[in-house]
Design an enzyme around this catalytic site. Structure first.
Site: not given
Ligand code: IPE
Ligand code: IPE
Ligand code: MG
Length: 242
Positions: A20, A24, A67-68, A71, A196, A207
């Site tokens: 994750d 950012r 859930e992605n 986006r 998530s 752990e």
């Molecule tokens: C979890 O990260 C999914 C992946 C790393 C692929 P997200 O960024 O989607 O999770 P939330 O929305 O912060 O819970």
């Molecule tokens: C994780 O990074 C990768 C995926 C979920 C595909 P994010 O895209 O969730 O990055 P942040 O959490 O918005 O920084």
């Molecule tokens: Mg994220």
């Protein structure tokens, strides 16, 4: 008594990572989110390569959750293109380095081109055994358990299984992860302390390490430090250890 800086047990055999913080990381640099995803993909390469030296036999990474899809269309399309490109570019190196690649998650929503690249990579690397890399793509635990329950119900409906046969062991065999041992350690980067929807069933006794580093900054040195920390934790699995 073990010395304070001596590990209490072996390093983790199966490490699962919620990668994750790509968005950012890019934002901090004034760049689009996809720039962060590309930087993240380069780290995947580095971490997979570090596994043999670290004694990690199984690495499971969360690449895209069920859930992605919420986006923007631009980000989702960019990520799908990145997955296709990653497979095309990395296939030969993964084969040469002894990495066996498998995917978990529901393929039904993925486009045909990507699914055939995934199938081919699984087949290409199917005789490898040095490192087992599992990529969770359109993966969510609730979706996985629901699909497993549906398949189990079909087996019962058609008389191949009795409801009396349904125990934790049997259910595990219907999960996407049926070929994997349970994770010993789950790492989440970027400072969020949540799961998530990742490997909920499988991580019952794992752990957890929640670390502030954003995924594109997760170098093999950071990885090594997290693994060293794991060795100092006492795992009890519900028992009392004298
Ligand atoms: C979890 O990260 C999914 C992946 C790393 C692929 P997200 O960024 O989607 O999770 P939330 O929305 O912060 O819970
Ligand atoms: C994780 O990074 C990768 C995926 C979920 C595909 P994010 O895209 O969730 O990055 P942040 O959490 O918005 O920084
Ligand atoms: Mg994220």
């Amino acid at each position: 008594m073990p010395q304070i800086d001596q590990p209490l047990h072996d390093g983790p055999k199966h490490v699962a990572v919620i990668m994750d913080g790509n968005g950012r990381w890019a934002q901090k640099r004034g760049r689009p989110r996809l720039f962060g995803h590309h930087a993240g993909a380069r780290r995947v390469r580095e971490i997979v390569r570090a596994c043999p030296d670290e004694g990690v036999k199984y690495l499971t990474i969360f690449a895209f959750s069920t859930e992605n899809w919420k986006r923007t269309q631009t980000e989702v399309a960019g990520l799908m293109a990145l997955f296709r490109r990653y497979i095309q570019r990395e296939a030969m190196a993964l084969l040469d380095e002894g990495v066996r690649v498998r995917f978990i998650g529901d393929r039904i929503k993925l486009d045909d081109k990507l699914v055939s690249l995934m199938d081919n990579l699984e087949l290409l690397t199917s005789n490898n055994d040095k490192v087992h890399l599992t990529i969770a793509l359109n993966y969510g635990s609730r979706d996985e358990v629901t699909r497993a329950a549906q398949r189990l119900a079909v087996e019962i409906e058609q008389g191949r299984l009795s409801h009396k046969d349904v125990d934790a062991e049997t259910l595990s065999r219907f999960l996407d992860t049926r070929f994997l041992p349970d994770p010993d350690l789950v790492i989440r980067t970027s400072g969020e302390a949540r799961i998530s929807n990742f490997l909920l069933w499988q991580s019952a006794y794992a752990e957890y390490e929640f670390i502030d580093t954003l995924w594109p900054d997760f170098t093999k040195d950071v990885f090594a430090k997290v693994l060293a920390g794991y060795g100092k934790r006492e795992r009890r699995f519900g028992a009392v250890i004298a």
